[in-house]
Design an enzyme around this catalytic site. Sequence first.
Site, PDB file in Angstrom:
ATOM      1  N   THR A  24      -6.604   5.911   0.355  1.00 15.19           N
ATOM      2  CA  THR A  24      -5.912   6.414   1.540  1.00 15.19           C
ATOM      3  C   THR A  24      -5.441   7.849   1.340  1.00 15.19           C
ATOM      4  O   THR A  24      -5.343   8.616   2.302  1.00 15.19           O
ATOM      5  CB  THR A  24      -4.722   5.481   1.860  1.00 15.19           C
ATOM      6  OG1 THR A  24      -5.268   4.196   2.164  1.00 15.19           O
ATOM      7  CG2 THR A  24      -3.909   5.955   3.029  1.00 15.19           C
ATOM      8  N   TYR A  37      -7.465   4.070  10.238  1.00 10.93           N
ATOM      9  CA  TYR A  37      -8.004   5.239   9.533  1.00 10.93           C
ATOM     10  C   TYR A  37      -9.102   4.773   8.604  1.00 10.93           C
ATOM     11  O   TYR A  37      -9.290   3.574   8.398  1.00 10.93           O
ATOM     12  CB  TYR A  37      -6.900   5.958   8.731  1.00 10.93           C
ATOM     13  CG  TYR A  37      -6.412   5.152   7.557  1.00 10.93           C
ATOM     14  CD1 TYR A  37      -5.454   4.159   7.716  1.00 10.93           C
ATOM     15  CD2 TYR A  37      -6.944   5.352   6.277  1.00 10.93           C
ATOM     16  CE1 TYR A  37      -5.035   3.389   6.641  1.00 10.93           C
ATOM     17  CE2 TYR A  37      -6.520   4.593   5.198  1.00 10.93           C
ATOM     18  CZ  TYR A  37      -5.560   3.615   5.386  1.00 10.93           C
ATOM     19  OH  TYR A  37      -5.156   2.855   4.335  1.00 10.93           O
ATOM     20  N   THR A 103      -4.622   2.393  -3.261  1.00 13.83           N
ATOM     21  CA  THR A 103      -3.539   1.570  -3.817  1.00 13.83           C
ATOM     22  C   THR A 103      -3.909   0.090  -3.923  1.00 13.83           C
ATOM     23  O   THR A 103      -3.277  -0.639  -4.674  1.00 13.83           O
ATOM     24  CB  THR A 103      -2.257   1.707  -2.969  1.00 13.83           C
ATOM     25  OG1 THR A 103      -2.534   1.253  -1.634  1.00 13.83           O
ATOM     26  CG2 THR A 103      -1.765   3.136  -2.939  1.00 13.83           C
ATOM     27  N   ASP A 104      -4.931  -0.351  -3.162  1.00  7.25           N
ATOM     28  CA  ASP A 104      -5.231  -1.790  -3.136  1.00  7.25           C
ATOM     29  C   ASP A 104      -5.550  -2.350  -4.529  1.00  7.25           C
ATOM     30  O   ASP A 104      -5.111  -3.446  -4.873  1.00  7.25           O
ATOM     31  CB  ASP A 104      -6.439  -2.076  -2.221  1.00  7.25           C
ATOM     32  CG  ASP A 104      -6.103  -1.945  -0.739  1.00  7.25           C
ATOM     33  OD1 ASP A 104      -4.925  -1.708  -0.412  1.00  7.25           O
ATOM     34  OD2 ASP A 104      -7.025  -2.093   0.094  1.00  7.25           O
ATOM     35  N   LYS A 176       1.352  -3.979  -6.624  1.00  9.73           N
ATOM     36  CA  LYS A 176       1.547  -3.629  -5.212  1.00  9.73           C
ATOM     37  C   LYS A 176       2.248  -4.800  -4.527  1.00  9.73           C
ATOM     38  O   LYS A 176       1.821  -5.951  -4.660  1.00  9.73           O
ATOM     39  CB  LYS A 176       0.183  -3.351  -4.562  1.00  9.73           C
ATOM     40  CG  LYS A 176       0.293  -2.811  -3.147  1.00  9.73           C
ATOM     41  CD  LYS A 176      -1.060  -2.362  -2.588  1.00  9.73           C
ATOM     42  CE  LYS A 176      -0.892  -1.800  -1.184  1.00  9.73           C
ATOM     43  NZ  LYS A 176      -2.134  -1.279  -0.608  1.00  9.73           N
ATOM     44  N   GLU A 297       4.449 -27.304 -18.314  1.00  7.88           N
ATOM     45  CA  GLU A 297       4.056 -28.515 -17.590  1.00  7.88           C
ATOM     46  C   GLU A 297       2.592 -28.870 -17.846  1.00  7.88           C
ATOM     47  O   GLU A 297       2.137 -29.935 -17.456  1.00  7.88           O
ATOM     48  CB  GLU A 297       4.294 -28.331 -16.093  1.00  7.88           C
ATOM     49  CG  GLU A 297       5.774 -28.329 -15.723  1.00  7.88           C
ATOM     50  CD  GLU A 297       5.961 -28.375 -14.221  1.00  7.88           C
ATOM     51  OE1 GLU A 297       5.772 -29.429 -13.615  1.00  7.88           O
ATOM     52  OE2 GLU A 297       6.295 -27.306 -13.652  1.00  7.88           O
TER      53      GLU A 297
HETATM   54  N1  ASP Z   1      -7.346   0.394   1.285  1.00  2.00           N
HETATM   55  C1  ASP Z   1      -6.801   1.597   0.716  1.00  2.00           C
HETATM   56  C2  ASP Z   1      -7.379   1.751  -0.675  1.00  2.00           C
HETATM   57  O1  ASP Z   1      -7.010   1.017  -1.552  1.00  2.00           O
HETATM   58  C3  ASP Z   1      -5.326   1.529   0.689  1.00  2.00           C
HETATM   59  C4  ASP Z   1      -4.623   2.687   0.009  1.00  2.00           C
HETATM   60  O2  ASP Z   1      -5.193   3.503  -0.677  1.00  2.00           O
HETATM   61  O3  ASP Z   1      -3.390   2.779   0.157  1.00  2.00           O
HETATM   62  O4  ASP Z   1      -8.198   2.596  -0.867  1.00  2.00           O
END
Ligand code: ASP
Length: 340
Positions: A24, A37, A103-104, A176, A297
């Site tokens: 992103t 986007y 971020t994913d 995340k 467990e």
């Molecule tokens: N879907 C995006 C990615 O991981 C989300 C992000 O970058 O925040 O590339």
Amino acid sequence: MTPQAPQSSDAKPARIMILATGGTIAGAGETGTQSGYTSGQVTIESMIAAVPGIDKLADISGEQISNVGSQDMTFAIMIQLARRINELLAADAADGIVVTHGTDTMEETALFLGLTVKSKKPVVMTGSMRPSTAVSADGPLNLYNAVAVAADPQSADRGVLVVMNDRIHGAHSLTKTDTTAVETFLSPINGLMGTVAYGKIQYFRTPFRKHTHKSEFSVDGVNDLPRVDILYACVDTPPDLIDASVDRGAQGIVIAGNGNGNMNAEAVERAAQAAKQGVVIVRSSRVSSGKISRNVEIDDDRLGFIASDELNPAKARIMLMLALLKERSLREIQQLYYDY
Ligand code: ASP
């Protein structure tokens, strides 16, 4: 006040190489306020140009490794990235590296690099939650802060770091936690490595685990990783999902278990059969925080299971894929989850 340009040991500005992979932070939408986007649209050159003052922090260059949303990150790209970082740092072509990334799956690549980069020099990942075209895009300040962290000699030998939203996380601990919020990454068990505000850095701790130059893992000569699947445990988990993974050639299965890595008795029984056939079963948890302990467990000793300790399922999978590159006993694999 602009922070002092961090200096490398010979008093010249630090040389920072930014390796861009997409995400992103390189994403673009039609307008500044729409939620839709596409990731990975903007080049590294435009990203650097969008950050006022970044050139005062360090002597910066950029290289495009890929331009994908991190949901499309692959092990081929991760291996290429680890090799490029090792090459640049071994040749002393940079004093520190910044990796821009979606971020994913940032936490997976962070752990992978933390286990396969062979250097004490700073390697810092960053990304953003809002695309470059958004009102109040968070990418430019994240990139600024990531370069400041990578250029600071204090950042050396702290493993791979992730800088997002003024926080400095360690690769082992971060995860995340929010689908859309700017404050999405947390380090629930071990806490933050530090903070960074407009380039001003404060560290709280060093890593608690082995990493980078002390790691026994390597991508040298590696083009492919063994298949490891993740099984998400839930009420009445169908045990034949385990058979499906085994039939497809999985050498390991990570259980995203309930609570402390639990599953229904039938699925546990089926997993134990797979373990007897030589498939490595690692118990992790679908819960967002907490350690997985042995023999609570589930009788791991009797069933031949591994506990992932602090690693969530996605990270436990990365560890197991690297571990399975070499023949190891279950005891040795268990020890890896305690050491790294
Ligand atoms: N879907 C995006 C990615 O991981 C989300 C992000 O970058 O925040 O590339």
